[in-house]
Scaffold this active site. Structure first.
Site, short mmCIF file in Angstrom:
data_model
loop_
_atom_site.label_atom_id
_atom_site.label_comp_id
_atom_site.label_asym_id
_atom_site.label_seq_id
_atom_site.Cartn_x
_atom_site.Cartn_y
_atom_site.Cartn_z
N ASN A 76 1.12 -1.48 -0.04
CA ASN A 76 -0.10 -0.44 0.08
C ASN A 76 0.82 1.16 0.42
O ASN A 76 1.36 2.13 -1.02
CB ASN A 76 -0.64 -0.14 1.22
N ASP A 77 1.29 1.69 1.43
CA ASP A 77 2.11 2.70 0.78
C ASP A 77 3.55 2.83 0.23
O ASP A 77 3.90 3.59 -0.24
CB ASP A 77 2.78 3.17 2.75
N VAL A 78 3.80 1.66 -0.09
CA VAL A 78 5.14 1.93 -1.11
C VAL A 78 4.52 2.73 -2.64
O VAL A 78 5.71 2.45 -3.84
CB VAL A 78 6.24 0.59 -1.33
#
Lengths: 466, 105
Positions: free
Chosen positions: A392-394
């Site tokens: 997600n964050d990456v």
């Protein structure tokens, strides 16, 4: 004469540590490097038992207990290390690290009992080294255990009110008590109070730090234990302990900084916990009322089968679902259809840098297919489909666009440059950093909800049919 | 102050050693590909298990009738061994997977 042999063996052991560590940093030689360091350790231990001469000759019971300790430790250690699942690797490292810290602290405790009497008003360097070994070893032990518990999911993130302030006060108390001890006023009680405070400090130090930052913390605690071991080496004038400990201390610190750089954050930022969980979500409202578009398994299978270039972005979700094998299956099926499949590995994907590589390698994914961020990003515009599995964050474009986002500035995999993005996810929850991901609402993005393993299995079956 | 200087003077050799080892550690670790970060951390973790040597020395010094020392020392040996053995085995398991497989085509 025999003591010289002991020194020579320590020299050889120190060399194996340096060479081993060097070899560990290259893919081809890594495994051999690990074995070389292990060999050095083995001869250092054997030589210490057989050659080292204590001033009053030790009795059979001492040797017996040493042998028993070595056997018990070896059996438990081997079993734990063999049984652990690849996904649980980070917490295993943390656990073993904690054991090393505890060992250093226990050594300091015993040495303190032998030492007590000689403290007078003068500066006593050995005593200081012992105290530092105790403090750092204890912090490393309790901190590692909390990190272990957190990654196992047994301990939840908790932030005490004024946690930061409490930590500062505790740190100050530790310093003050150490000085007090050094000035010769302290006694055994102060020593044990110091031990307890150091243990509590370790807990409070790791407690507020979020799961995503745990690798950095483990790496830091790893170098702490190294320093504690080095203090032990200083105490005994033992060069093998000194080299081994200090090497890990400095190498571990560099590694910690490398990891922070990969996330584009400073170490202070990680430790003081900008992600700590205390802050509320920033850019929520902006995307709050949009809906993400879903895609069916069949449509996904067709889309993938008729693509030329497919990139798979694995994340921690892949590890949790144990989906690496089926993921490799799907990749092979697509390859057979002439689709070019690659994996894009973000430096901090998973819970440890390199975690994804270990996992995919376990599933026999060829080394060459795992591509690092800098290699794959320029090729994103030529990619037909990107499959994001449990990451997600990456891949969050906010890291590039939204200066108010906590992850702003972190280098990301630019999957938004690809023609299609398919996201395998359990639900619409936010990632570790607790931030909404506007990528999910892009026109080219489709969501495939469900357990990653389950979805991939169905997908593989469908691809076979197409 | 005098004592502090004496302490430093007496241990000059060790202090040199310490500083050079720090620099060596930094040097050895630079330029590591990200994929090896986890095995490297794990390998380094095993290496600091050398603290078990200290635990063995402590045990050799302990007088046989001091049970408290013997017990604590025993625990230290067990934990240190866990660190060493577990660390090396886990690292080996991770690296085993990086082995090049024969390519079928």
């Amino acid at each position: 004469m025999s003591l010289n042999i002991l020194e020579i063996i320590y020299l050889i052991a120190s060399l194996t540590f340096v060479i081993g560590l060097k070899m560990l940093s290259h893919p081809e030689s890594a495994r051999k490097g690990n074995l070389i360091a292990a060999f050095g350790m083995l001869i250092a231990v054997i030589a210490t038992i057989t050659i080292y001469q204590p001033f009053d000759s030790a009795k059979a019971i001492n040797y017996g207990l040493i042998a028993l300790g070595l056997i018990v430790g070896t059996i438990i250690g081997t079993m734990m290390a063999k049984k652990v699942k690849m996904t649980a690797m980070p917490q295993m490292v943390s656990f073993f690290n904690g054991m090393g810290g505890a060992c250093a602290a226990l050594i300091a405790i015993i040495e303190f009992q032998n030492h007590e009497t000689s403290v007078s008003g003068s500066f006593d360097g050995e005593f200081l080294v012992m105290l530092l070994g105790l403090i750092i070893g204890s912090v490393s032990f309790s901190g590692s255990m909390i990190a272990y518990g957190k990654l196992e999911g047994k301990i939840k993130d908790k932030v005490l009110p004024m946690n930061q302030l409490i930590n500062m006060v505790m740190l100050f108390t530790i310093v003050a008590l150490t000085v007090y001890q050094m000035l010769g006023y302290g006694d055994a009680t102060v020593f044990y109070v110091l031990l307890v405070i150091a243990l509590i400090y370790g807990i409070l130090f790791v407690m507020p730090i979020g799961g995503a930052d745990m690798p950095v913390v483990i790496s830091l605690l790893n170098s702490f234990t190294g320093v504690a071991a080095a203090f032990g080496g200083f105490l005994y004038g033992n060069k093998a302990m000194l080299t081994g400990g200090i090497l890990v201390g400095s190498a571990g610190t560099i590694l910690t900084i490398l990891m922070c750089t990969a996330m584009n954050r400073s170490l202070t930022n990680v430790l003081l916990g900008a992600f700590g969980g205390a802050k509320a979500g920033g850019a929520k409202g902006e995307v709050g009322d949009q809906t993400a578009k879903e895609i069916s398994i069949t449509d996904t299978a067709v889309l993938l089968s008729y693509s030329q270039n497919v990139v798979i972005v694995p994340g921690y979700g892949l590890a949790v679902a144990q989906a690496q094998h089926i993921c490799h299956e799907l990749e092979k099926l697509l390859e057979d259809k002439g689709v070019n499949v690659n994996y894009a590995i973000h430096p901090v994907a998973g819970r440890m840098p390199g975690h994804m590589n270990v996992l995919l390698a376990e599933a026999d994914v060829p080394y060459e297919r795992m591509q690092e961020m800098d290699e794959i990003n320029p090729r994103m515009p030529n990619t037909d489909v990107v499959i994001v599995i449990g990451a997600n964050d990456v891949v969050n474009p906010a890291a590039k666009k939204d200066p108010s986002s906590p992850i702003y500035g972190m280098p990301i995999l630019e999957v938004d440059q690809a023609k299609n993005v398919i996201i395998l996810k359990r639900g619409m929850s936010a990632g570790y950093a607790g931030i909404e991901n506007e990528l999910f609402f892009y026109p080219k993005t489709r969501m495939l909800f469900g357990d990653a393993k389950d979805s991939l299995q169905k997908l593989a079956a469908e691809v076979k049919e197409v | 102050m005098e004592d502090l200087l004496n302490f430093i003077g007496d241990n000059m050799e060790m202090i040199y050693f310490l500083i050079l080892a720090i620099l060596l550690g930094v040097e050895v670790i630079s330029n590591v590909p990200a994929i090896l970060h986890t095995p490297l951390m794990s390998g380094a973790n095993a290496i600091h298990g050398v603290v078990v040597v200290g635990a063995i020395i402590v045990m050799l010094h302990a007088s046989p009738d001091n049970y408290a020392s013997l017990i604590v020392g025993f625990l230290a040996v067990v934990m240190g061994t866990l660190n060493v053995v577990g660390g090396f085995v886990v690292t080996d398991r991770m690296l085993e997977m990086f082995k090049k497989k024969p390519k079928k085509s």
